[in-house]
Scaffold this motif. Structure first.
Motif, mmCIF file in Angstrom:
data_model
loop_
_atom_site.group_PDB
_atom_site.id
_atom_site.type_symbol
_atom_site.label_atom_id
_atom_site.label_comp_id
_atom_site.label_asym_id
_atom_site.label_seq_id
_atom_site.Cartn_x
_atom_site.Cartn_y
_atom_site.Cartn_z
ATOM 1 N N PRO A 1 8.487 11.580 -3.137
ATOM 2 C CA PRO A 1 8.063 12.275 -4.363
ATOM 3 C C PRO A 1 6.708 12.966 -4.268
ATOM 4 C CG PRO A 1 8.901 10.085 -4.872
ATOM 5 C CD PRO A 1 8.702 10.157 -3.385
ATOM 6 N N ASN A 2 5.906 12.596 -3.230
ATOM 7 C CA ASN A 2 4.647 13.343 -3.068
ATOM 8 C C ASN A 2 4.898 14.496 -2.103
ATOM 9 O OD1 ASN A 2 3.833 12.738 -0.287
ATOM 10 N ND2 ASN A 2 3.273 10.685 -0.986
ATOM 11 N N THR A 3 3.944 15.421 -2.034
ATOM 12 C CA THR A 3 4.206 16.665 -1.280
ATOM 13 C C THR A 3 3.629 16.589 0.141
ATOM 14 O OG1 THR A 3 2.164 17.603 -2.169
ATOM 15 C CG2 THR A 3 4.208 18.085 -3.382
ATOM 16 N N SER B 1 -0.283 12.932 -3.173
ATOM 17 C CA SER B 1 -0.065 11.482 -3.108
ATOM 18 C C SER B 1 0.042 11.013 -4.547
ATOM 19 C CB SER B 1 -1.242 10.778 -2.415
ATOM 20 O OG SER B 1 -2.438 11.000 -3.151
ATOM 21 N N ILE B 2 0.675 9.885 -4.766
ATOM 22 C CA ILE B 2 0.921 9.392 -6.122
ATOM 23 C C ILE B 2 0.148 8.093 -6.292
ATOM 24 C CG2 ILE B 2 2.691 8.566 -7.723
ATOM 25 C CD1 ILE B 2 4.583 10.483 -5.913
ATOM 26 N N GLU B 3 -0.907 8.184 -7.119
ATOM 27 C CA GLU B 3 -1.860 7.056 -7.220
ATOM 28 C C GLU B 3 -2.200 6.782 -8.675
ATOM 29 O OE1 GLU B 3 -4.588 9.032 -4.548
ATOM 30 O OE2 GLU B 3 -4.238 7.516 -3.018
ATOM 31 N N ALA C 1 11.584 7.609 -2.636
ATOM 32 C CA ALA C 1 10.796 6.889 -1.625
ATOM 33 C C ALA C 1 9.314 6.826 -1.987
ATOM 34 C CB ALA C 1 10.988 7.549 -0.271
ATOM 35 N N CYS C 2 9.049 6.325 -3.213
ATOM 36 C CA CYS C 2 7.663 6.078 -3.657
ATOM 37 C C CYS C 2 7.704 4.744 -4.390
ATOM 38 C CB CYS C 2 7.221 7.184 -4.615
ATOM 39 S SG CYS C 2 5.675 6.829 -5.488
ATOM 40 N N PHE C 3 6.696 3.901 -4.151
ATOM 41 C CA PHE C 3 6.813 2.524 -4.633
ATOM 42 C C PHE C 3 6.822 2.382 -6.140
ATOM 43 C CE2 PHE C 3 7.397 -1.700 -3.310
ATOM 44 C CZ PHE C 3 6.778 -2.541 -4.221
ATOM 45 N N GLY C 4 6.486 3.450 -6.869
ATOM 46 C CA GLY C 4 6.582 3.367 -8.325
ATOM 47 C C GLY C 4 7.982 3.692 -8.826
ATOM 48 N N VAL D 1 2.237 -5.979 -0.931
ATOM 49 C CA VAL D 1 1.001 -5.399 -0.391
ATOM 50 C C VAL D 1 1.076 -3.890 -0.579
ATOM 51 C CG1 VAL D 1 -0.381 -5.000 1.693
ATOM 52 C CG2 VAL D 1 0.670 -7.243 1.298
ATOM 53 N N THR D 2 0.178 -3.350 -1.414
ATOM 54 C CA THR D 2 0.211 -1.902 -1.649
ATOM 55 C C THR D 2 -1.155 -1.295 -1.348
ATOM 56 O OG1 THR D 2 0.894 -0.196 -3.226
ATOM 57 C CG2 THR D 2 -0.302 -2.086 -4.135
ATOM 58 N N THR D 3 -1.398 -0.085 -1.853
ATOM 59 C CA THR D 3 -2.585 0.674 -1.442
ATOM 60 C C THR D 3 -3.765 0.491 -2.392
ATOM 61 O OG1 THR D 3 -1.591 2.545 -2.584
ATOM 62 C CG2 THR D 3 -1.292 2.459 -0.184
ATOM 63 N N LEU D 4 -3.747 1.160 -3.546
ATOM 64 C CA LEU D 4 -4.938 1.118 -4.417
ATOM 65 C C LEU D 4 -4.818 0.041 -5.493
ATOM 66 C CD1 LEU D 4 -5.633 4.926 -4.963
ATOM 67 C CD2 LEU D 4 -6.937 3.333 -3.559
ATOM 68 N N PRO E 1 -6.761 4.862 -0.083
ATOM 69 C CA PRO E 1 -5.832 5.828 -0.687
ATOM 70 C C PRO E 1 -4.548 5.968 0.129
ATOM 71 C CG PRO E 1 -7.755 6.941 0.243
ATOM 72 C CD PRO E 1 -8.028 5.479 0.335
ATOM 73 N N VAL E 2 -3.507 6.406 -0.529
ATOM 74 C CA VAL E 2 -2.183 6.491 0.102
ATOM 75 C C VAL E 2 -2.236 7.297 1.392
ATOM 76 C CG1 VAL E 2 0.112 7.528 -0.200
ATOM 77 C CG2 VAL E 2 -0.899 6.159 -2.035
ATOM 78 N N LEU E 3 -2.937 8.437 1.375
ATOM 79 C CA LEU E 3 -2.905 9.318 2.548
ATOM 80 C C LEU E 3 -3.749 8.795 3.702
ATOM 81 C CD1 LEU E 3 -2.635 12.849 0.905
ATOM 82 C CD2 LEU E 3 -0.851 11.380 1.880
ATOM 83 N N GLY F 1 4.333 -2.117 -0.187
ATOM 84 C CA GLY F 1 4.338 -1.363 -1.433
ATOM 85 C C GLY F 1 3.963 0.096 -1.325
ATOM 86 N N CYS F 2 4.477 0.779 -0.306
ATOM 87 C CA CYS F 2 4.226 2.222 -0.197
ATOM 88 C C CYS F 2 5.214 2.828 0.789
ATOM 89 C CB CYS F 2 2.802 2.474 0.300
ATOM 90 S SG CYS F 2 2.398 4.241 0.429
ATOM 91 N N GLY F 3 5.714 4.008 0.401
ATOM 92 C CA GLY F 3 6.652 4.691 1.299
ATOM 93 C C GLY F 3 6.018 4.958 2.658
ATOM 94 N N GLY F 4 4.709 5.152 2.652
ATOM 95 C CA GLY F 4 4.008 5.466 3.895
ATOM 96 C C GLY F 4 3.851 4.284 4.827
HETATM 97 O O1 LIG Z 1 1.490 3.571 -5.044
HETATM 98 C C1 LIG Z 1 1.365 3.605 -3.833
HETATM 99 O O2 LIG Z 1 0.489 3.187 -3.175
HETATM 100 C C2 LIG Z 1 2.437 4.153 -3.032
HETATM 101 C C3 LIG Z 1 3.119 5.335 -3.575
HETATM 102 N N1 LIG Z 1 2.315 6.545 -3.741
HETATM 103 C C4 LIG Z 1 2.787 7.501 -2.915
HETATM 104 O O3 LIG Z 1 2.350 8.675 -2.848
HETATM 105 N N2 LIG Z 1 3.826 7.035 -2.206
HETATM 106 C C5 LIG Z 1 4.069 5.753 -2.525
HETATM 107 O O4 LIG Z 1 4.930 4.995 -2.058
#
Ligand SMILES: O=C(O)C[C@H]1NC(=O)NC1=O
Length: 244
Positions: free
Chosen positions: A9-11, A44-46, A76-79, A115-118, A147-149, A181-184
């Protein structure tokens, strides 16, 4: 033949590639993975605001996937942004990586940690635990406070913090499994499972196998009731025709 649209979902193109590779690593021989991301939106989605923007991009991609006749869609974004709206628009199954990872963890352990990012996005995971009914199963939530990136900056620093956080969670939380907890983080699960000796679960790969299962079972999103297609009505401006 199973064709799965995996939507980052992020670019971020780099994260879309990471996610696509993780999906392909577990896909069955006759499964095709289409890894996509919105043309416009948040890199990124934060937080809640980023999620609201990302949801529109998710829906645009779901509409394209439906028109292409895909067998399923993965958010594919943890939210899991836009999950239920996507299910209204889709014919095929739609699975979010948070729900896929959480369901998988409950099959393997009585308690799991996340375990996630922010730190500020921990509330999003808490909301999902409530929505999916897994609050009792989640022993603890942790953030690496990057941060996610940072996961795509090539330094390996974020990956190292994920590893340290997972080790700490295993020691302290009384959890039998860990959800990334993150697609990345999708590319970290197999190595961390081996190193920690407990299931460390990535929602991208879990969702791929779930879509394949639903496809094999001939099951799709129910269009009876609240996940039926959106009510027909004229939408204006950029949304003209978006709901059909
Ligand atoms: O919320 C997060 O840390 C992860 C979530 N944000 C993102 O851009 N991709 C994700 O999976």
């Amino acid at each position: 033949r199973c064709v799965i649209q995996v939507i980052n979902p992020n670019t971020s193109q780099a994260m879309t590639a990471t996610i696509g590779a993780a999906a392909r690593a577990v896909a069955a021989a006759d499964t095709e993975i289409l890894a996509v991301c919105p043309q416009e939106g948040a890199p990124s989605i934060e937080g809640h605001f980023d999620e609201a923007i990302a949801a529109v991009g998710v829906l645009q991609q779901v509409k394209l996937g439906r028109e292409a006749g895909v067998s399923g869609h993965i958010i594919a974004c943890f939210g899991d942004p836009g999950l239920l709206a996507a299910r209204e628009l889709a014919r095929a199954p739609v699975i979010g990586i948070a729900e896929a990872a959480m369901h998988t963890a409950t099959l393997l352990a009585t308690r799991f940690s996340i375990v996630t990012t922010l730190p500020r996005t921990l509330i999003i995971a808490r909301h999902l635990l409530h929505q999916y009914g897994f609050e009792r199963h989640c022993a603890a939530l942790h953030a690496i406070d990057l941060p996610v990136l940072a996961l795509e900056d090539g330094s390996g620093a974020a990956q190292q913090k994920v590893r340290q956080q997972c080790l700490q969670a295993k020691r302290q939380d009384g959890s039998g499994a860990i959800v990334l907890g993150c697609g990345g983080m999708a590319d970290l699960a197999r190595e961390l499972t081996r190193e920690l000796g407990i299931p460390v679960i990535d929602g991208v790969s879990a969702a791929v196998k779930m879509i394949e299962s639903l496809h094999a079972l001939g099951l799709s999103t129910s269009k009876h009731g609240d996940l039926d297609f959106p009510l027909a009505k004229p939408l204006s401006g950029r949304f003209d025709g978006f709901n059909s």
